[in-house]
Design a protein around this motif. Structure first.
Motif, short mmCIF file in Angstrom:
data_model
loop_
_atom_site.label_atom_id
_atom_site.label_comp_id
_atom_site.label_asym_id
_atom_site.label_seq_id
_atom_site.Cartn_x
_atom_site.Cartn_y
_atom_site.Cartn_z
N THR A 67 -7.03 -14.83 33.35
CA THR A 67 -7.94 -15.08 32.10
C THR A 67 -8.65 -15.79 32.06
OG1 THR A 67 -6.79 -16.76 31.59
CG2 THR A 67 -6.71 -14.94 30.55
N HIS A 68 -10.17 -16.30 32.55
CA HIS A 68 -11.07 -16.68 33.43
C HIS A 68 -11.57 -18.52 33.03
CE1 HIS A 68 -12.70 -12.59 33.56
NE2 HIS A 68 -12.93 -13.04 34.79
N LYS A 69 -11.26 -19.26 33.92
CA LYS A 69 -11.18 -20.68 33.96
C LYS A 69 -10.96 -21.18 33.45
CE LYS A 69 -14.90 -21.43 35.75
NZ LYS A 69 -14.74 -20.55 37.38
N ALA B 48 -7.68 -21.72 35.47
CA ALA B 48 -6.75 -21.96 36.77
C ALA B 48 -6.01 -20.73 37.48
CB ALA B 48 -4.85 -23.49 36.23
N GLY B 49 -6.33 -19.57 36.94
CA GLY B 49 -5.91 -18.48 37.42
C GLY B 49 -5.49 -18.20 38.99
N SER B 50 -6.76 -18.83 39.46
CA SER B 50 -6.88 -19.03 41.22
C SER B 50 -6.27 -19.71 41.68
CB SER B 50 -8.16 -19.16 41.77
OG SER B 50 -9.64 -18.91 40.58
N HIS C 85 -8.78 -10.36 38.10
CA HIS C 85 -8.89 -10.44 37.10
C HIS C 85 -9.37 -8.38 36.48
CE1 HIS C 85 -10.92 -14.05 36.32
NE2 HIS C 85 -10.98 -14.33 37.33
N ARG D 29 -6.22 -21.74 28.12
CA ARG D 29 -6.84 -23.52 27.70
C ARG D 29 -7.22 -23.56 27.00
NH1 ARG D 29 -11.27 -25.22 33.39
NH2 ARG D 29 -11.40 -27.53 32.51
N SER E 48 -16.94 -25.44 31.32
CA SER E 48 -16.61 -24.96 32.59
C SER E 48 -17.19 -23.79 32.37
CB SER E 48 -14.78 -24.65 33.05
OG SER E 48 -14.67 -23.63 34.20
N ALA F 71 -3.20 -24.37 30.89
CA ALA F 71 -3.86 -24.93 32.12
C ALA F 71 -3.83 -26.15 32.38
CB ALA F 71 -5.11 -24.67 32.17
N PHE G 2 -0.06 -27.46 33.62
CA PHE G 2 -0.25 -26.77 35.10
C PHE G 2 1.67 -27.26 35.83
CE2 PHE G 2 -0.41 -25.02 39.08
CZ PHE G 2 -1.26 -23.75 38.63
N LYS H 226 -4.90 -27.26 43.58
CA LYS H 226 -5.66 -26.59 43.15
C LYS H 226 -6.84 -26.26 43.28
CE LYS H 226 -7.88 -29.55 39.29
NZ LYS H 226 -7.70 -30.66 38.30
N LEU H 227 -6.79 -24.82 43.31
CA LEU H 227 -8.20 -23.77 43.44
C LEU H 227 -9.31 -24.15 42.57
CD1 LEU H 227 -5.52 -21.54 45.83
CD2 LEU H 227 -7.49 -23.76 46.28
N ASN H 228 -10.31 -23.23 43.54
CA ASN H 228 -11.63 -23.54 42.43
C ASN H 228 -12.12 -24.36 41.22
OD1 ASN H 228 -13.35 -21.19 41.97
ND2 ASN H 228 -12.29 -19.60 39.96
N GLU I 10 -8.64 -16.92 46.76
CA GLU I 10 -8.45 -15.36 45.87
C GLU I 10 -9.38 -13.79 46.70
OE1 GLU I 10 -9.41 -15.29 42.10
OE2 GLU I 10 -9.82 -13.30 42.18
N1 LIG Z 1 -3.53 -26.76 39.13
C1 LIG Z 1 -4.52 -27.12 38.18
N2 LIG Z 1 -4.17 -27.31 36.78
C2 LIG Z 1 -5.45 -27.67 36.17
N3 LIG Z 1 -6.82 -27.15 36.75
C3 LIG Z 1 -7.12 -25.74 37.03
C4 LIG Z 1 -5.76 -26.57 38.64
N4 LIG Z 1 -6.49 -25.19 39.25
C5 LIG Z 1 -7.29 -24.75 39.56
N5 LIG Z 1 -7.76 -25.88 38.10
C6 LIG Z 1 -10.01 -25.53 37.15
O1 LIG Z 1 -9.33 -24.15 36.92
C7 LIG Z 1 -11.33 -23.94 37.35
C8 LIG Z 1 -10.79 -22.54 37.73
O2 LIG Z 1 -10.40 -21.59 36.38
P1 LIG Z 1 -9.98 -20.37 37.34
O3 LIG Z 1 -9.29 -19.97 38.96
O4 LIG Z 1 -8.80 -19.33 36.25
O5 LIG Z 1 -11.30 -19.59 37.69
S1 LIG Z 1 -11.97 -18.25 37.71
O6 LIG Z 1 -12.00 -17.42 36.87
O7 LIG Z 1 -11.25 -17.38 38.53
O8 LIG Z 1 -13.21 -18.13 37.91
C9 LIG Z 1 -11.10 -24.89 36.79
O9 LIG Z 1 -12.30 -25.68 36.07
P2 LIG Z 1 -12.85 -26.78 36.59
O10 LIG Z 1 -13.30 -27.53 37.22
O11 LIG Z 1 -13.13 -27.15 34.47
O12 LIG Z 1 -14.92 -25.61 36.17
C10 LIG Z 1 -10.07 -25.68 37.95
O13 LIG Z 1 -10.70 -27.22 38.28
#
Ligand SMILES: Nc1ncnc2c1ncn2[C@@H]1O[C@H](COP(=O)(O)OS(=O)(=O)O)[C@@H](OP(=O)(O)O)[C@H]1O
Length: 346
Positions: free
Chosen positions: A5-7, A9-11, A64, A87, A95, A172, A175, A197-199, A314
């Motif tokens: 799903t989007h935003k 923590a999927g990356s 995705h 989330r 986000s 999320a 996590f 943590k990525l993205n 990714e």
């Molecule tokens: N380990 C962990 N724990 C909690 N949150 C985390 C984690 N890893 C990534 N993130 C947060 O997830 C947001 C990015 O989500 P995605 O990677 O799914 O985004 S995308 O749809 O692929 O672009 C992005 O949120 P925002 O910073 O609020 O934009 C990341 O900070």
């Protein structure tokens, strides 16, 4: 099968799946580009190398898509383990607004986030460009109608469909606990679920109580879904054992700290301009800087490779896997025939 799903923590989760599949020579169901023709509904023929008459054995599917179970089932084996992550729609909206501002018509029309939160209907029109990011994006990614009026009967039917298909729904905000539940379900080792943590963004807005309420109410279907799976998540933690969970989460954090010290240059994530290697530079999109990690240069080659994999975003990792699976291009049937017999299943 991981529904990204989007935003949410999927990356970061993709990174651990890419690593696991890479290390164990598993075969990924990959998109031709980076997504399965999103935001259109998933269709089996969008999987690279898929052919209804001679289907390769796929182990992992994780990029995705807009979920479509009937089509996913054509690609993945019957014993596939399905999981996803949710989330809170309020922080997720913040986000999404930052990331998808330039593409979603509703976000673009609003002068700023505060204005959008105060009067979303002023800017939102059903069906306008990329507005699936602006209202009930989770509901949309599950393949449901994100513009449907909320009724408990309709929302419960969606929840039932998710519950009947997905073996595990992660959160999320929790996590680390999510990683422990995942590790248990898949019988994996601790190192398999240690990630950085990525993205993530350089800066984000803190939401006021009223904004949170307004965003949850604007995304009612997502909030209903999230609330339901928040309860089932904690039921699972209870069943696992709270004390045992605390111990496992502590071990996970310690291991992450240890690997951070071993692998990373500096103590935190950095901007793309500070990362020299293209292979680990984070893709930049949206209003804020997307951060990544720099890897220490002074490591023995084998250790360095392992560290680099942990912070490979990714897009670059997908390209690596694609090159491994299709070294001679798509028509290399010997590669498809030789796909792994192992699967990420129950
Ligand atoms: N380990 C962990 N724990 C909690 N949150 C985390 C984690 N890893 C990534 N993130 C947060 O997830 C947001 C990015 O989500 P995605 O990677 O799914 O985004 S995308 O749809 O692929 O672009 C992005 O949120 P925002 O910073 O609020 O934009 C990341 O900070």
């Amino acid at each position: 099968m991981f529904l990204k799903t989007h935003k949410t923590a999927g990356s970061t989760i993709l990174n651990l799946l890419h690593r696991y599949g890479d290390h164990n020579h598993l075969f990924f169901a990959l998109p031709y580009k980076y997504q399965f023709n999103y935001p259109n509904s998933f269709h089996a023929h969008r999987v690279k190398g898929y052919n209804a008459s001679s289907r390769p054995h796929y182990d992992i599917m994780c990029h995705h898509m807009r979920f479509n179970y009937a089509e996913v089932r054509k690609v993945m084996p019957p014993d596939t383990f399905y999981f996803t992550i949710l989330r809170d729609p309020a922080t997720m909206a913040e986000s999404s607004f930052s990331y998808f501002r330039a593409v979603s018509s509703a976000f673009k029309k609003a002068p700023n986030f505060k204005a959008f939160i105060s009067h979303p209907t002023r800017y939102y029109r059903q069906g306008e460009r990329s507005n699936h990011y602006a209202r009930n994006p989770l509901w949309f990614d599950f393949g449901f109608n994100s513009d449907a009026p909320f009724t408990e009967m309709y929302a419960n039917a969606g929840i039932r469909a998710v519950k009947d298909t997905f073996h595990l729904v992660l959160l999320a905000e929790h996590f680390d606990e999510s990683m422990i539940l995942l590790k248990e379900e898949l019988c994996w080792n601790l190192d398999d679920v240690v990630t950085f943590k990525l993205n993530s963004r350089g800066t984000s807005r803190t939401l006021e109580r009223g904004d949170i309420e307004r965003l949850r109410s604007w995304n009612t279907l997502d909030w209903y879904l999230y609330s339901y799976f928040n309860r089932t998540f904690w039921d699972k933690v209870e069943h696992f054992g709270r004390e045992k969970m605390d111990i496992e989460v502590r071990k996970l954090k310690e291991r992450r700290q240890h690997l951070a010290k071993l692998c990373l240059d500096g103590s935190g994530p950095v901007g793309a301009e500070q990362i020299k290697e293209e292979a680990i530079k984070p893709f930049q999109f949206g209003q804020e800087k997307i951060l990544g990690w720099a890897v220490r240069k002074d490591l023995p080659p084998e250790v360095r490779t392992r560290c680099v994999r942990m912070v490979t975003p990714e897009l670059q990792y997908k390209d690596l896997l694609d090159a491994r699976q299709f070294p001679l291009g798509l028509n290399n049937s010997s590669v498809l025939a030789a796909t792994s017999r192992r699967s990420v299943g129950r």
